[in-house]
Design an enzyme around this catalytic site. Structure first.
Site, mmCIF file in Angstrom:
data_model
loop_
_atom_site.group_PDB
_atom_site.id
_atom_site.type_symbol
_atom_site.label_atom_id
_atom_site.label_comp_id
_atom_site.label_asym_id
_atom_site.label_seq_id
_atom_site.Cartn_x
_atom_site.Cartn_y
_atom_site.Cartn_z
ATOM 1 N N LEU A 17 0.818 -1.284 0.130
ATOM 2 C CA LEU A 17 -0.137 -0.136 -0.042
ATOM 3 C C LEU A 17 0.913 1.265 -0.012
ATOM 4 C CD1 LEU A 17 -2.949 -1.193 2.378
ATOM 5 C CD2 LEU A 17 -2.765 -1.393 -0.046
ATOM 6 N N ASP A 36 11.503 3.195 4.068
ATOM 7 C CA ASP A 36 11.281 1.871 4.492
ATOM 8 C C ASP A 36 12.431 1.335 5.288
ATOM 9 O OD1 ASP A 36 8.937 -0.485 3.386
ATOM 10 O OD2 ASP A 36 10.578 -1.248 4.216
ATOM 11 N N ASP A 57 14.377 2.722 9.683
ATOM 12 C CA ASP A 57 13.426 2.136 10.559
ATOM 13 C C ASP A 57 12.604 3.218 11.492
ATOM 14 O OD1 ASP A 57 12.032 0.680 12.779
ATOM 15 O OD2 ASP A 57 13.706 -1.005 12.697
ATOM 16 N N VAL A 58 11.170 3.053 11.272
ATOM 17 C CA VAL A 58 10.296 4.049 11.895
ATOM 18 C C VAL A 58 10.415 4.049 13.327
ATOM 19 C CG1 VAL A 58 8.958 4.412 9.760
ATOM 20 C CG2 VAL A 58 8.285 2.907 11.513
ATOM 21 N N CYS A 84 2.533 4.182 6.039
ATOM 22 C CA CYS A 84 2.003 2.997 5.823
ATOM 23 C C CYS A 84 2.977 1.848 6.407
ATOM 24 C CB CYS A 84 2.046 2.979 4.289
ATOM 25 S SG CYS A 84 0.902 4.012 3.431
ATOM 26 N N SER A 147 -6.613 -0.034 10.146
ATOM 27 C CA SER A 147 -7.421 -1.480 9.272
ATOM 28 C C SER A 147 -8.659 -1.445 9.876
ATOM 29 C CB SER A 147 -6.236 -2.471 9.951
ATOM 30 O OG SER A 147 -7.097 -3.804 9.928
ATOM 31 N N TYR A 160 -2.077 -6.356 16.844
ATOM 32 C CA TYR A 160 -2.395 -5.911 15.649
ATOM 33 C C TYR A 160 -3.809 -5.047 15.824
ATOM 34 C CZ TYR A 160 -2.932 -5.136 10.590
ATOM 35 O OH TYR A 160 -3.116 -4.585 9.374
ATOM 36 N N LYS A 164 -3.720 -0.957 15.686
ATOM 37 C CA LYS A 164 -4.666 0.125 14.789
ATOM 38 C C LYS A 164 -5.570 0.842 15.570
ATOM 39 C CE LYS A 164 -2.015 -1.500 11.199
ATOM 40 N NZ LYS A 164 -1.332 -0.433 10.434
ATOM 41 N N PHE A 193 -6.404 -6.328 0.972
ATOM 42 C CA PHE A 193 -5.907 -5.715 -0.023
ATOM 43 C C PHE A 193 -4.626 -6.671 -0.341
ATOM 44 C CE2 PHE A 193 -8.146 -1.825 0.699
ATOM 45 C CZ PHE A 193 -8.093 -1.160 -0.435
HETATM 46 N N1 LIG Z 1 -2.982 -5.494 2.986
HETATM 47 C C1 LIG Z 1 -3.998 -5.160 3.746
HETATM 48 O O1 LIG Z 1 -4.951 -6.133 3.539
HETATM 49 C C2 LIG Z 1 -4.083 -4.288 5.111
HETATM 50 C C3 LIG Z 1 -5.217 -4.282 5.450
HETATM 51 C C4 LIG Z 1 -5.515 -3.473 6.635
HETATM 52 C C5 LIG Z 1 -4.326 -2.413 7.026
HETATM 53 N N2 LIG Z 1 -3.213 -2.733 6.168
HETATM 54 C C6 LIG Z 1 -2.007 -1.879 6.653
HETATM 55 O O2 LIG Z 1 -1.254 -1.188 5.506
HETATM 56 C C7 LIG Z 1 -0.080 -1.075 5.931
HETATM 57 C C8 LIG Z 1 0.860 -1.220 4.488
HETATM 58 O O3 LIG Z 1 0.718 -2.660 4.621
HETATM 59 P P1 LIG Z 1 1.102 -3.482 3.274
HETATM 60 O O4 LIG Z 1 -0.204 -4.461 3.052
HETATM 61 O O5 LIG Z 1 1.377 -2.633 2.001
HETATM 62 O O6 LIG Z 1 2.079 -4.528 3.818
HETATM 63 P P2 LIG Z 1 3.356 -4.734 3.288
HETATM 64 O O7 LIG Z 1 4.160 -5.735 4.000
HETATM 65 O O8 LIG Z 1 3.375 -4.868 1.750
HETATM 66 O O9 LIG Z 1 4.308 -3.376 3.338
HETATM 67 C C9 LIG Z 1 4.513 -2.944 4.754
HETATM 68 C C10 LIG Z 1 5.928 -2.245 4.653
HETATM 69 O O10 LIG Z 1 6.298 -1.702 5.725
HETATM 70 C C11 LIG Z 1 7.789 -1.792 5.997
HETATM 71 N N3 LIG Z 1 8.008 -1.877 7.413
HETATM 72 C C12 LIG Z 1 7.740 -2.734 8.506
HETATM 73 N N4 LIG Z 1 8.234 -2.361 9.749
HETATM 74 C C13 LIG Z 1 8.900 -1.236 9.326
HETATM 75 C C14 LIG Z 1 9.858 -0.249 10.144
HETATM 76 N N5 LIG Z 1 9.989 -0.525 11.482
HETATM 77 N N6 LIG Z 1 10.226 0.745 9.571
HETATM 78 C C15 LIG Z 1 10.138 1.121 8.397
HETATM 79 N N7 LIG Z 1 9.370 0.271 7.516
HETATM 80 C C16 LIG Z 1 8.628 -0.663 8.070
HETATM 81 C C17 LIG Z 1 7.956 -3.229 5.512
HETATM 82 O O11 LIG Z 1 9.231 -3.378 5.136
HETATM 83 C C18 LIG Z 1 7.211 -3.250 4.075
HETATM 84 O O12 LIG Z 1 7.882 -2.602 2.998
HETATM 85 C C19 LIG Z 1 0.250 -1.479 6.983
HETATM 86 O O13 LIG Z 1 0.248 -0.632 8.133
HETATM 87 C C20 LIG Z 1 -0.754 -2.860 7.417
HETATM 88 O O14 LIG Z 1 -0.880 -2.859 8.489
HETATM 89 C C21 LIG Z 1 -3.025 -3.534 5.156
#
Ligand SMILES: NC(=O)c1ccc[n+]([C@@H]2O[C@H](COP(=O)([O-])OP(=O)(O)OC[C@H]3O[C@@H](n4cnc5c(N)ncnc54)[C@H](O)[C@@H]3O)[C@@H](O)[C@H]2O)c1
Length: 254
Positions: A17, A36, A57-58, A84, A147, A160, A164, A193
């Site tokens: 996302l 990232d 790292d955030v 994100c 989420s 989680y 959220k 997603f």
């Molecule tokens: N995909 C879904 O269905 C969904 C649903 C609800 C919420 N979300 C939320 O959307 C956001 C994006 O998720 P996504 O689906 O794209 O997952 P994803 O795993 O594709 O992307 C998450 C990214 O965050 C990075 N990351 C993790 N920890 C980190 C840190 N400490 N510092 C910097 N970067 C870090 C990872 O390296 C990764 O590139 C997340 O917060 C997730 O909880 C996703």
């Protein structure tokens, strides 16, 4: 807010996302810094869409400040911040082995909640000092990612859900706090997603959702998340609100 030419920072942007949001912002004319913790992947992703990538790292406050400085040095003072970065946090509060491991719980809170708060507050503090961009007095915008589990906590999603839920609760509070300085705060609460994180969702949960309980009856595409982010930025009346992007689904207990 007009997006064209503005400096934007997107965390978690190496994948899923965050990457889609960075793409959409770039297409709308923003100068985007992708952040990232996966340094190599974020560099590759940024190069592919003609933006800059910064490994950070955030959860590391010093690294976040360094990343913001680097982004601003190249792209100008930040006006748009999308958060994100996130990790899955599936665990029962009391499982077969007893009460939840507090270190594992804290790790999810640390990345998903505290990482978001760290980047958001550091960006907001900078935005609040900038000149307004328009007659409304807009200076910048923060968009966080929650989420739908924040509202319909499923069994087995303990940490989680907590992380959220807190992001959702903070939305109005932060918006109220930053309002006098023209900085909006919004949250997107995605449903299902198609991204790498979705691989952690149990198949039975996915089957339960893709069972006519939503329309369209499919995974959301990351580009649809990116499109909403752009719409939120462009519409100044959106503030302090959480938008579910979930095709109308409501999660069951498991
Ligand atoms: N995909 C879904 O269905 C969904 C649903 C609800 C919420 N979300 C939320 O959307 C956001 C994006 O998720 P996504 O689906 O794209 O997952 P994803 O795993 O594709 O992307 C998450 C990214 O965050 C990075 N990351 C993790 N920890 C980190 C840190 N400490 N510092 C910097 N970067 C870090 C990872 O390296 C990764 O590139 C997340 O917060 C997730 O909880 C996703």
């Amino acid at each position: 807010m007009k997006i064209d030419g503005l400096s934007a920072i997107v965390t978690g942007a190496a994948s899923g996302l965050g990457l889609a949001a960075a793409h959409a912002l770039r297409d709308a004319g923003a100068k985007v810094a992708l952040i990232d913790r996966d340094e190599e992947r974020v560099a590759r992703a940024a190069e592919a869409i003609g933006c800059i990538g910064i490994g950070c790292d955030v959860t590391d406050s010093v690294a976040v400040v360094r990343a913001l400085d680097a982004a601003e040095a190249t792209n100008g003072l930040v006006r748009i911040n999308m958060n994100c970065a996130g990790i899955p946090g599936g665990m029962r509060l009391v499982g077969r082995d007893g009460p939840v491991d507090m270190e594992a719980f804290a790790e999810v809170i640390n990345v998903n909640l505290l990482g978001t708060v760290s980047v958001m507050t550091k960006c907001a503090a900078r935005m609040m000092e900038l000149n307004p961009l328009n007659e409304d007095g807009e200076r910048g915008i923060i968009i966080n990612t929650a989420s739908i589990t924040a509202f319909e906590g499923q069994i087995g999603q303990g940490a989680y859900v907590a992380s959220k839920g807190a992001i959702a609760s903070l939305t109005l509070q932060a918006a109220r706090e930053f309002m006098p300085r023209g900085v909006r705060v919004m949250t997107i609460a995605p449903g299902l997603f198609r991204t790498p994180i979705a691989e952690h969702i149990p198949q039975e949960v996915i089957d339960g959702m893709l069972d006519g309980r939503m329309f369209p009856n499919r995974f959301g595409e990351p580009a649809e998340f990116g499109r909403l982010a752009v719409d939120i930025i462009r519409n100044p009346m959106l503030n302090g609100e959480i938008i579910r992007l979930d095709a109308g689904v409501r999660l069951q207990a498991r």
